[in-house]
Scaffold this motif. Structure first.
Motif, PDB file in Angstrom:
ATOM      1  N   ASN B  46       0.823  -1.198   0.000  1.00 37.27           N
ATOM      2  CA  ASN B  46       0.000   0.000   0.000  1.00 37.27           C
ATOM      3  C   ASN B  46       0.856   1.247   0.000  1.00 37.27           C
ATOM      4  N   ASN B  53      -5.599   2.035  -0.857  1.00 38.83           N
ATOM      5  CA  ASN B  53      -5.692   2.586   0.486  1.00 38.83           C
ATOM      6  C   ASN B  53      -4.481   2.240   1.346  1.00 38.83           C
ATOM      7  N   GLU B  54      -4.124   3.182   2.188  1.00 39.69           N
ATOM      8  CA  GLU B  54      -2.965   2.992   3.063  1.00 39.69           C
ATOM      9  C   GLU B  54      -3.329   2.162   4.287  1.00 39.69           C
ATOM     10  N   LYS B  69      -6.127   2.167   9.560  1.00 37.23           N
ATOM     11  CA  LYS B  69      -6.412   2.598   8.181  1.00 37.23           C
ATOM     12  C   LYS B  69      -6.936   4.030   8.239  1.00 37.23           C
ATOM     13  N   GLU B  74      -7.547   6.711   2.162  1.00 38.61           N
ATOM     14  CA  GLU B  74      -8.525   5.980   1.354  1.00 38.61           C
ATOM     15  C   GLU B  74      -8.587   6.600  -0.032  1.00 38.61           C
ATOM     16  N   LYS B  75      -8.137   5.840  -1.005  1.00 39.26           N
ATOM     17  CA  LYS B  75      -8.130   6.380  -2.366  1.00 39.26           C
ATOM     18  C   LYS B  75      -9.032   5.577  -3.281  1.00 39.26           C
ATOM     19  N   ALA B  81     -14.155   7.055  -1.029  1.00 38.91           N
ATOM     20  CA  ALA B  81     -12.952   7.532  -0.349  1.00 38.91           C
ATOM     21  C   ALA B  81     -13.328   8.467   0.799  1.00 38.91           C
TER      22      ALA B  81
END
Lengths: 88, 263
Positions: B46, B53-54, B69, B74-75, B81
């Motif tokens: 990530n 998302n990271e 998270k 959040e992409k 997102a």
């Protein structure tokens, strides 16, 4: 050659590569690594994700680059993560 | 790459499994909410992919690790997102109130100025995809049935064999960012179990919850803190519907009812 690595988050906090999927001759992806994981991956495929979410379309190694691209959308929980497509 | 030194730590605050209708903030929730963060590391994969998302692994002071998270990370999917972390928490609340004990303890918390979902790390676990499929469906059949019912209730748009885990404590359902998805999107389940007997505990728990206006109200209020009213009420209706089906059909969900398992 393009490839993606799949990482497993271990109990000790380290990530290790459990599989590597690379595009071979003819544009077909070949995955190597943990036997059961690779077998399940190749047999069951992965889902295709788009901007609006997940479709029920499945992708398999024969789908080549698209399969590689979608690995990181399928493996993103932290416990299993996929890298970006890498080149060597 | 090793992130933390020393032995891994479970979240030591041991608790009994949830009973249906448990509404108090649990010790684990309090710990996840308040323990100081000693270290936080963005996970490989990530980290490098700007489209995905990271996810961070965090070490809590004196007690355990967690998966964090952040909302800002959040992409994907783009439509959602910034909302996924709320769905993670909401799914846990449903699991807690129904006593399914599938979802690791999850809270919403700020880490380094970023709000997001913080979920207890599941130790010594194997991802579903790492297990022989036949073995999985034999040894964990009841847990998979429970997860199927749960995924309908939370209208899960993204269940597959890479987002549930198995360890000595059983099966753990993770990755609920894409729950409570849009009405027109059908739940994406791992496996269905129509015409099979459901585990006794979920039949009992659903009935118990459906009989308790108090518990329903408590869950509703808790969920309204993070989701809109329409989404919450739809979820509660699905719980009621599922409880009614299991009562009427003596613990079985007939395949003929599939078209009526709606939002």
């Amino acid at each position: 050659m393009q490839f993606v690595e799949i990482y497993k988050l271990k109990t000790g906090g380290e990530q290790e590569v459990i599989a590597r999927c690379e595009i071979g001759d003819g544009g077909i992806v070949k995955c190597l690594g943990d036997k059961i994981f690779v077998s399940n991956l190749e047999k069951e495929g992965i889902f295709e994700y788009s901007e609006s979410g997940r479709s029920e379309t499945k992708l398999f190694p024969k789908d080549g680059l698209k399969f590689l691209e979608q690995l990181s959308y399928n493996f993103k929980s932290g416990y299993l993560n996929a890298s970006d497509i890498k080149n060597i | 790459m090793k992130f933390f030194g020393g032995e891994p730590q479970h979240l030591e605050t041991e608790e009994k499994p949830h009973s249906a209708g448990e509404n108090l903030e649990t010790q684990k929730e309090k710990a996840l909410q308040s323990l100081e963060i000693e270290r936080s590391v963005k996970l490989i994969g990530n980290a490098n992919n700007k489209r995905i998302n990271e996810v961070f692994l965090v070490e809590l002071h004196g007690d355990g690790s967690a998966i964090f998270k952040p909302a800002s990370g959040e992409k994907f999917p783009f439509d959602w997102a910034g909302e996924l972390y709320k769905n993670e928490r909401a799914s846990y609340l449903v699991d807690k109130f129904l006593g399914f004990n599938l979802v690791p303890t999850t809270v919403i918390r700020e880490v380094n100025g970023e709000i997001g979902s913080m979920q207890e790390f599941v130790f010594e676990s194997t991802v579903g995809l790492e297990i022989d499929d036949k073995l999985l469906k034999t040894n964990y059949r009841d847990a998979l049935k429970k997860m199927w019912v749960f995924d309908y209730i939370v209208w899960n748009g993204d269940r597959h064999d890479a987002n549930f885990l198995v360890n000595s404590d059983g099966l753990h359902a993770i990755d609920h960012g894409l729950t409570f998805v849009r009405e027109h999107i059908q739940p994406s389940i791992y496996e269905d179990f129509y015409d099979e007997s459901m585990p006794e505990d979920i039949i009992r728990n659903l009935e118990q919850f459906s009989d308790s206006a108090e518990q329903q109200n408590l869950l509703r209020q808790a969920m309204l803190e993070i989701l809109n009213e329409r989404t919450v009420d739809a979820c509660l209706k699905r719980i009621e519907f599922m409880a009614a089906i299991l009562k009427k059909y003596k613990g079985v969900i007939p395949k003929s009812l599939k078209p009526s398992l709606n939002y």
